[in-house]
Design an enzyme around this catalytic site. Structure first.
Site, PDB file in Angstrom:
ATOM      1  N   ASN A   1      21.815  24.423   9.064  1.00  0.00           N
ATOM      2  CA  ASN A   1      21.990  24.124   7.620  1.00  0.00           C
ATOM      3  C   ASN A   1      20.878  24.833   7.125  1.00  0.00           C
ATOM      4  O   ASN A   1      20.122  25.201   7.458  1.00  0.00           O
ATOM      5  CB  ASN A   1      22.274  22.491   7.453  1.00  0.00           C
TER       6      ASN A   1
ATOM      7  N   ASP B   1      25.037  17.461  12.351  1.00  0.00           N
ATOM      8  CA  ASP B   1      25.835  16.125  12.878  1.00  0.00           C
ATOM      9  C   ASP B   1      26.685  16.428  14.320  1.00  0.00           C
ATOM     10  O   ASP B   1      26.981  15.538  14.752  1.00  0.00           O
ATOM     11  CB  ASP B   1      26.846  15.599  11.636  1.00  0.00           C
TER      12      ASP B   1
ATOM     13  N   PRO C   1      23.686  13.325  18.841  1.00  0.00           N
ATOM     14  CA  PRO C   1      22.925  11.927  18.751  1.00  0.00           C
ATOM     15  C   PRO C   1      22.271  11.787  17.680  1.00  0.00           C
ATOM     16  O   PRO C   1      22.030  12.833  16.730  1.00  0.00           O
ATOM     17  CB  PRO C   1      21.890  11.945  19.770  1.00  0.00           C
ATOM     18  N   ASP C   2      22.378  10.370  16.746  1.00  0.00           N
ATOM     19  CA  ASP C   2      21.766  10.060  15.590  1.00  0.00           C
ATOM     20  C   ASP C   2      20.388   9.529  15.960  1.00  0.00           C
ATOM     21  O   ASP C   2      20.173   8.438  16.348  1.00  0.00           O
ATOM     22  CB  ASP C   2      22.552   9.094  14.792  1.00  0.00           C
TER      23      ASP C   2
ATOM     24  N   LYS D   1      24.137   3.536   3.784  1.00  0.00           N
ATOM     25  CA  LYS D   1      23.447   4.404   5.053  1.00  0.00           C
ATOM     26  C   LYS D   1      22.589   3.544   5.621  1.00  0.00           C
ATOM     27  O   LYS D   1      22.298   3.425   6.837  1.00  0.00           O
ATOM     28  CB  LYS D   1      23.081   5.749   4.645  1.00  0.00           C
TER      29      LYS D   1
ATOM     30  N   LYS E   1      22.165   2.689   9.568  1.00  0.00           N
ATOM     31  CA  LYS E   1      21.214   3.204  10.252  1.00  0.00           C
ATOM     32  C   LYS E   1      20.373   2.108  10.855  1.00  0.00           C
ATOM     33  O   LYS E   1      19.782   2.372  11.946  1.00  0.00           O
ATOM     34  CB  LYS E   1      20.394   4.414   9.750  1.00  0.00           C
TER      35      LYS E   1
END
Ligand code: C5P
Length: 406
Positions: free
Chosen positions: A209, A277, A305-306, A339, A343
């Site tokens: 990105n 993502d 993975p986040d 969010k 999270k």
């Protein structure tokens, strides 16, 4: 804030020319310089150039009657907050390690009562010579720190470790030294993720990105300048490594998560990276070839993975303060609030990255600061450095005033 005073000792190496730029940029950052020039240093830069740029008299003679009357060699270090030796030549390093005092530079270094930072520069073989490495080990034991040298082309025509660190990195390291002495976050550990990630599809192609890493790198620098011991986990960016911190380079989201986990424990984690993502499900070992008769290949993705969520929801070893970012293109605050809850982080900085915003890759940012307890603040449009400073001031407040419960 009162200007920090740097006593700059300039040794005799070609990298001495970079100290002129260092002084210019350092003054723009609010530092004041007083220069001491060795005899060998004077072969590379002139006292006039240094005096013009620093706005101060330049000192070079140990036995100058007039200098001793005006400013004795002992007072030179007493009146500074920090001593920077740049370039720190093999000879100056050897003198310091051996406790020599046969000229103004070595004498004031022996008489110094202030932290000393070295920016070594020399030929690669001089750097790797056992004598230099032995001297550095001694200086390390004596509490002296250094930044660089970097690898690359050397003025002598050889290649390898020996180039003096760039002025910006040296200035970052100076700020971090000053932070360690008097910053609000001294003694704290901070981890910052920054930049994009690249998810390989084959050896030459990847998904990524437009993140530049400017905001994350600025936060890492501001944390270091506030005295924190910082690990910056950086995806592939075009920015130089900041000085005064550990920088871990990664490419993919999974590498980034592993690097963050290795960097813990920490008091604060700031996830400013724009982590991809998804990643290609089955990256190929060989380059995918274009074949005229075949249809274009289909790219199958799987979830990454986040990092923010993984660490924020840890039971053991969760940093006391976990801060995320949310880049949104519409209904920014509303989505950011959702969010934050999803999270499990403590704070979220939301920004509008819609097509008109110029945030991605730009130098300015407009953020909303949201906290888990429902507090919310719209910050005005600011430079990314200023956003970083505001955030760090808040982090210092949260870690300082609510010990154990930030
Ligand atoms: O879900 P989204 O990408 O909008 O979340 C943004 C926040 O989560 C940022 O702080 C980003 O660094 C973090 N993040 C992460 N790992 C991911 C995705 C996002 O740490 N895989």
């Amino acid at each position: 804030m009162e200007k920090a005073r740097i006593l700059l000792v300039i040794g005799g190496g070609i990298a001495a020319y970079k100290t002129l730029e260092l002084i210019r940029r350092g003054r723009a950052r609010g530092l004041a310089f007083r220069c001491v020039l060795t005899r060998a240093g004077a072969e590379f830069v002139t006292p006039l150039a240094l005096a013009s740029l620093s706005g101060e008299k330049v000192y070079s003679d140990l036995f100058s009657l007039t200098d001793e009357v005006e400013m004795g060699h002992i007072r030179l270090s007493r009146e500074a907050d920090l001593i920077l030796v740049a370039p720190a030549t093999a000879d100056l390093i050897a003198k310091m390690a051996g406790g020599h005092a046969d000229d103004l530079a070595s004498t004031l270094l022996l008489a110094a009562d202030k932290p000393v930072l070295l920016a070594p520069a020399m030929n690669v073989r001089m750097w790797s010579h056992p004598a230099t490495q032995r001297n550095l080990a001694q200086l390390k034991a004596d509490g002296v720190r250094w930044i660089g040298p970097e690898a690359g082309d050397l003025a002598c025509g050889e290649e390898g470790f020996g180039r003096m660190a760039e002025p910006e990195a040296i200035l970052d390291a100076l700020s971090a030294e000053l932070g360690r002495m008097r910053g609000p976050l001294r003694g704290r550990r901070a981890v910052v993720t920054s930049g994009p990630t690249q998810e390989p599809w084959d050896p030459v192609r990847f998904l990524s990105n437009r993140s530049s890493g400017k905001q994350g790198h600025a936060i890492a620098r501001a944390l270091a300048a506030a005295g924190a011991q910082v690990t910056l986990v950086a995806g592939p960016v075009a920015l130089p490594d900041p000085g005064g911190m550990e920088v871990v380079h990664v490419r993919s989201a999974r590498e980034m998560l592993a690097a963050v986990e290795r960097s813990l424990p920490a008091d604060v984690l700031v996830c400013a990276a724009a982590v991809a993502d998804w990643r290609p499900r089955s990256p190929r070992e060989d380059k995918i070839k274009k074949q005229a008769e075949r249809a274009p290949p289909v790219l199958a993705l799987e979830e990454n993975p986040d990092i923010l969520k993984t660490i924020a929801q840890r039971r053991e070893g969760r940093p006391r303060l976990v801060v995320g970012f949310a880049a949104e293109t519409e209904r920014v605050v509303e989505r950011a609030r959702a969010k934050l809850a999803q999270k499990g982080c403590d704070w979220l900085l939301a920004n509008d990255v819609g097509p008109q915003s110029c945030v991605l890759g730009g130098d300015r940012n407009r953020v909303w600061w949201l906290s888990r307890d429902g507090a919310e603040e719209a910050w005005p449009e600011l430079g990314k450095e200023e956003v970083a400073r505001r955030l760090v001031a808040r982090i210092a407040d949260a870690l300082g005033c609510a010990a154990g419960e930030a």
